[in-house]
Design an enzyme around this catalytic site. Structure first.
Site, PDB file in Angstrom:
ATOM      1  N   ARG A 189       0.843  -1.194   0.000  1.00 44.02           N
ATOM      2  CA  ARG A 189       0.000   0.000   0.000  1.00 44.02           C
ATOM      3  C   ARG A 189       0.882   1.249   0.000  1.00 44.02           C
ATOM      4  NH1 ARG A 189      -3.287  -2.848   4.060  1.00 44.02           N
ATOM      5  NH2 ARG A 189      -5.359  -3.293   3.210  1.00 44.02           N
TER       6      ARG A 189
ATOM      7  N   ASP B  26      -4.279 -14.377  14.205  1.00 36.77           N
ATOM      8  CA  ASP B  26      -5.094 -13.682  15.204  1.00 36.77           C
ATOM      9  C   ASP B  26      -6.158 -14.607  15.803  1.00 36.77           C
ATOM     10  OD1 ASP B  26      -6.253 -13.726  12.695  1.00 36.77           O
ATOM     11  OD2 ASP B  26      -7.092 -11.719  12.801  1.00 36.77           O
TER      12      ASP B  26
ATOM     13  N   HIS C 268       5.155 -13.270   7.852  1.00 36.26           N
ATOM     14  CA  HIS C 268       5.753 -11.939   7.997  1.00 36.26           C
ATOM     15  C   HIS C 268       5.740 -11.489   9.455  1.00 36.26           C
ATOM     16  CE1 HIS C 268       5.657  -7.380   6.859  1.00 36.26           C
ATOM     17  NE2 HIS C 268       6.813  -7.751   7.351  1.00 36.26           N
TER      18      HIS C 268
ATOM     19  N   ASP D 101      -0.482  -1.087   8.073  1.00 32.86           N
ATOM     20  CA  ASP D 101      -0.292   0.075   7.203  1.00 32.86           C
ATOM     21  C   ASP D 101      -1.586   0.717   6.720  1.00 32.86           C
ATOM     22  OD1 ASP D 101      -1.094  -1.977   5.585  1.00 32.86           O
ATOM     23  OD2 ASP D 101       0.544  -1.816   4.141  1.00 32.86           O
ATOM     24  N   ASP D 102      -2.712   0.310   7.310  1.00 31.88           N
ATOM     25  CA  ASP D 102      -3.998   0.901   6.894  1.00 31.88           C
ATOM     26  C   ASP D 102      -4.787   1.429   8.086  1.00 31.88           C
ATOM     27  OD1 ASP D 102      -4.579  -1.508   8.078  1.00 31.88           O
ATOM     28  OD2 ASP D 102      -6.053  -2.147   6.586  1.00 31.88           O
TER      29      ASP D 102
ATOM     30  N   ASP E  24       6.715  -6.474   3.621  1.00 33.26           N
ATOM     31  CA  ASP E  24       6.663  -7.733   2.876  1.00 33.26           C
ATOM     32  C   ASP E  24       6.333  -7.386   1.425  1.00 33.26           C
ATOM     33  OD1 ASP E  24       6.800 -10.445   2.506  1.00 33.26           O
ATOM     34  OD2 ASP E  24       4.949 -10.930   3.558  1.00 33.26           O
TER      35      ASP E  24
ATOM     36  N   SER F  64      -8.586  -9.925   3.115  1.00 31.29           N
ATOM     37  CA  SER F  64      -9.955 -10.309   3.488  1.00 31.29           C
ATOM     38  C   SER F  64     -10.977  -9.911   2.435  1.00 31.29           C
ATOM     39  CB  SER F  64     -10.334  -9.679   4.832  1.00 31.29           C
ATOM     40  OG  SER F  64     -10.348  -8.265   4.723  1.00 31.29           O
TER      41      SER F  64
END
Length: 434
Positions: free
Chosen positions: A103, A278, A178, A200-201, A130, A309
């Site tokens: 991104r 997770d 990662h 990163d979002d 990554d 996702s």
């Protein structure tokens, strides 16, 4: 039996010890049965006196406690100021690990981290990238020189050998791999003892760093706490109160901006999963009855609609999350109420002293005059049906509802606090509820 030995018995005991010291092998043959009984009698009497002294001491302590009872511990609704200015917390170094991939909008997240951190020394930023995406790498490199950001790159870009059924999940395999490498770098190469993990979002709240600084002592001092998260899964607009200082204990691992210690990584790292990390953390084998601290109002929100996702839950849920916009001076608040010994009694009273109603009564507003209401569930299907009607997330992970603590889910419905709760004699989660 007399509580004080006679002189005759005392003389017998003296003779016994003289014989034992001089003739230990012959003592049992030389001592008459009456003397043995005297010795046993005195031993029992001594034990009785010791027990009586202990009982007297315990009764004295109890009387003192009743005369000077412990004050009620503060609940999340009223937070006293911390003694002092919290400056001792400012010396803790809490690195931020950003997980990045492809991104170029990583700049949006980095800009906010740099804007809201107090110093780069206290909150160093490590971006682990990554995907080997050059445009994204070029964006990150600009921050390396100007803002003292560390840029590391995951060296393993190999593909996974997956069967046809699992190929659609390849992104989750890469993410887990990662994470494992990046956390190893933070804890073993850079040798930090704690880390705040973001992706990163994510947008962050103005008090993002203040929140983690203040909760750091809880993370390191309470063994029942294994993470601090910036996220509330039910934190949508209209479903949280206008009280940004409220914090809770949660049995559910939230993620999405979270902090953990190296000692937890030493436990998890060697058995890290190959995918879906997770959800793996939410299982009892990893959680081990430990909890996370989470806020009423989120300190992160996500703008990443597209990802592995495929936008799952984004339109329906994630984009509606409320991001806190009011700075809370958490380091000047007394957060000791979040320790298990203080929180559990308060939480139990708070929930089960609340009037019990049906979900129909909640939705009709017939009890609107009450500050809070409690709706009881006893089965998985009953929970899911009620959760859907009231607009909260209805899924379970390893038997734990999202944000739940001791089976209780707390949220706001039409301006009223609701506790969706099991019966008060609840003991544990059922892993089959998943």
């Amino acid at each position: 039996m007399s509580t004080t030995p006679s002189h005759g018995k005392s003389w017998n005991v003296i003779m016994y010890y003289v014989l034992m010291s001089r003739h230990p092998r012959k003592a049992s043959k030389l001592i008459p049965a009456s003397m043995e009984l005297d010795i046993l009698d005195i031993g029992i009497q001594n034990q009785l006196r010791q027990n009586l002294a202990l009982l007297t001491k315990l009764q004295s302590l109890r009387n003192e406690t009743e005369r000077n009872p412990m004050p009620n511990k503060p609940g999340p609704m009223v937070l006293p100021d911390r003694k002092g200015d919290g400056s001792n917390l400012g010396k803790v170094v809490l690195p931020v690990l950003m997980i990045a991939c492809d991104r170029v909008t990583v700049s949006r997240s980095l800009d906010q981290l740099i804007k809201h951190r107090t110093t780069k020394e206290q909150f160093p930023i490590i971006v682990s990238q990554d995907c080997a995406n050059k445009p994204t790498s070029d964006v990150i490199q600009k921050y390396v020189t100007s803002d003292n950001v560390i840029h590391i790159k995951h060296p393993n870009q190999s593909n996974f050998e997956l069967n046809k059924k699992d190929k659609k999940f390849v992104g989750y395999y890469k993410i887990a791999r990662h994470y494992k490498w990046a956390l190893d770098q933070v804890f073993f190469k850079f040798n930090y003892s704690t880390v705040i993990i973001v992706e990163d979002d994510l947008d962050i709240a103005p008090d993002f760093f203040e929140y983690f600084s203040a909760t750091y002592p809880i993370l390191t001092s309470d063994p029942s706490v294994w993470c601090v998260s910036a996220w509330n899964d039910n934190g949508k607009n209209g479903m949280v109160s206008d009280e940004p200082e409220l914090l809770y204990r949660s049995d559910f691992f939230p993620g999405l901006g979270w902090m953990m210690e190296k000692k937890i990584w030493l436990e998890l790292g060697p058995k890290w999963p190959i995918a879906f990390w997770d959800d793996w953390m939410r299982y009892q084998d990893q959680r081990k009855e430990r909890v996370c601290i989470r806020p009423e109002i989120c300190r992160t929100s996500t703008f990443g609609k597209k990802g592995v996702s495929k936008g799952l839950f984004y339109e329906k849920h994630l984009k509606h999350i409320k991001l806190n916009d009011k700075f809370v001076a958490f380091t000047k608040k007394d957060l000791s109420y979040l320790s298990k010994k203080n929180y559990d009694p308060w939480f139990t009273r708070q929930v089960y002293d609340t009037p019990e109603v049906t979900v129909a009564e909640v939705m009709s507003g017939s009890k609107k005059h009450l500050k809070a209401l409690r709706v009881t569930y006893t089965t998985k299907d009953q929970y899911k049906t009620t959760a859907k009607k009231l607009g909260i997330m209805d899924d379970f992970k390893a038997g734990v509802p999202r944000v739940a603590y001791r089976g209780v889910v707390s949220f706001i419905f039409h301006g009223q606090r609701i506790y969706l709760a099991p019966k008060q004699d609840w003991q544990k989660y059922d892993p089959k509820w998943t």
